[in-house]
Enzyme design. Structure first.
Site, PDB file in Angstrom:
ATOM      1  N   LYS A 213      -0.563   1.526  -5.177  1.00  0.00           N
ATOM      2  CA  LYS A 213      -0.499   0.398  -5.220  1.00  0.00           C
ATOM      3  C   LYS A 213      -2.133   0.432  -4.100  1.00  0.00           C
ATOM      4  CE  LYS A 213       1.297  -3.503  -7.334  1.00  0.00           C
ATOM      5  NZ  LYS A 213       2.266  -4.479  -6.924  1.00  0.00           N
TER       6      LYS A 213
ATOM      7  N   ARG B   4       9.638  -0.661 -10.248  1.00  0.00           N
ATOM      8  CA  ARG B   4       8.511  -0.559 -10.955  1.00  0.00           C
ATOM      9  C   ARG B   4       7.826   0.452 -10.767  1.00  0.00           C
ATOM     10  NH1 ARG B   4       3.726  -3.326 -12.999  1.00  0.00           N
ATOM     11  NH2 ARG B   4       3.378  -3.434 -14.457  1.00  0.00           N
TER      12      ARG B   4
END
Length: 290
Positions: free
Chosen positions: A226, A266
């Site tokens: 991210k 995840r």
């Protein structure tokens, strides 16, 4: 040890940290858009992730990156259902569908998915809960603010831990009112979805506080590649590290999350995550016996 009830099976929670492998069947996801858009490449990548240690495969047909273009229900179904259908015939690994649309959730569950992963935590379409309840499926409720188009233009939440906790509590209540069993719910603090850089780091550092607030619910966390990692790893000019160069940064966040008690992570890079979890949990066990 607890159990996560997903459709016709239970998943042990509280032992080894589980790995949810990301399978984006989209042309525009921020990290791997277009790489697994064909059925053949999607199935091959799913099977590779399973061989590397993925416990769950999360299939997504709409990018939720900031500024991502919305996808019609029909197009999203066209992308995810053939992959889920084919994968369900080939593997025993539970399949999740990453969607905010109840029609997509229903189609995916009918095709063989066992979990619905809703990044809006029912804010966009509360009938997602009905679809999960009807199938007895697992339901992941993730905290987010705004929409993918607006989340990075929102003013920061004043107290992010309070915001995440109270919002998730409301979503859990909604899910239960619509028939989802509490034992089927997993919650996710939603790293990157309408949070500042500092708030993302705070949520990871205080993950144990979120676990204490919801002691009977498993916690999933998704930090993989991210942009907050890209900012930390930016070069001298301030240019963010690209997604493919954020793997080692991701590993650091996984280590922190596991030490703070995360039940599921995840990730894009399953092998790296599996090795990280194995070593981190070995260290954690030694710390407990000291």
């Amino acid at each position: 040890m607890n159990f996560w009830h997903i459709k016709d099976r239970v998943v042990p929670i509280g032992g080894r940290t589980l790995i949810m492998g990301i399978l984006n069947v989209t042309p525009d996801s921020f990290s791997d858009g277009g790489q697994f858009f064909s059925l053949h490449s999607a199935l091959a990548h799913a099977q590779q992730m399973i061989s590397e240690g993925a416990d769950i495969i999360d299939v997504g047909g709409e990018s939720t990156r900031p500024g991502g273009e919305p996808v019609s229900t029909e197009e999203e179904i066209r992308r995810v259902v053939p992959v889920i259908e084919a994968l369900a015939k080939r593997v025993e690994t539970p399949i999740s569908v990453d969607t905010t649309k109840s029609e997509v959730a229903r189609a995916a569950l009918d095709a063989g998915a066992a979990i619905v992963n809703d990044i809006s935590a029912l804010r966009f379409d509360f009938y997602v809960a009905d679809a999960a309840a009807r199938a007895g499926a697992g339901l992941v409720l993730m905290h987010s603010r705004g929409t993918p188009a607006t989340m990075h233009r929102l003013p920061p939440a004043a107290e992010i831990m309070h915001e995440v906790t109270s919002s998730l509590r409301a979503s859990i209540n909604m899910a239960e009112r619509r028939g989802v069993k509490r034992g089927s719910i997993v919650i996710d603090p939603g790293i990157g979805f309408g949070k500042t850089q500092e708030q993302n780091l705070e949520l990871i550092a205080k993950l144990d506080e979120l676990i204490a607030a919801f002691p009977d619910l498993p916690i999933l966390i998704g930090t993989s590649r991210k942009s907050f990692i890209g900012r930390i790893l930016a070069d001298e000019s301030g240019t963010l590290a690209p997604p493919e160069d954020r793997v080692h940064g991701t590993i650091a966040t996984i280590t922190a999350a596991v030490l703070r008690g995360a039940h599921i992570v995840r990730v894009h890079d399953v092998k790296a995550a599996a090795e990280t979890i194995l070593v981190t949990e070995s260290i954690r066990e030694n710390l407990r016996t000291m």
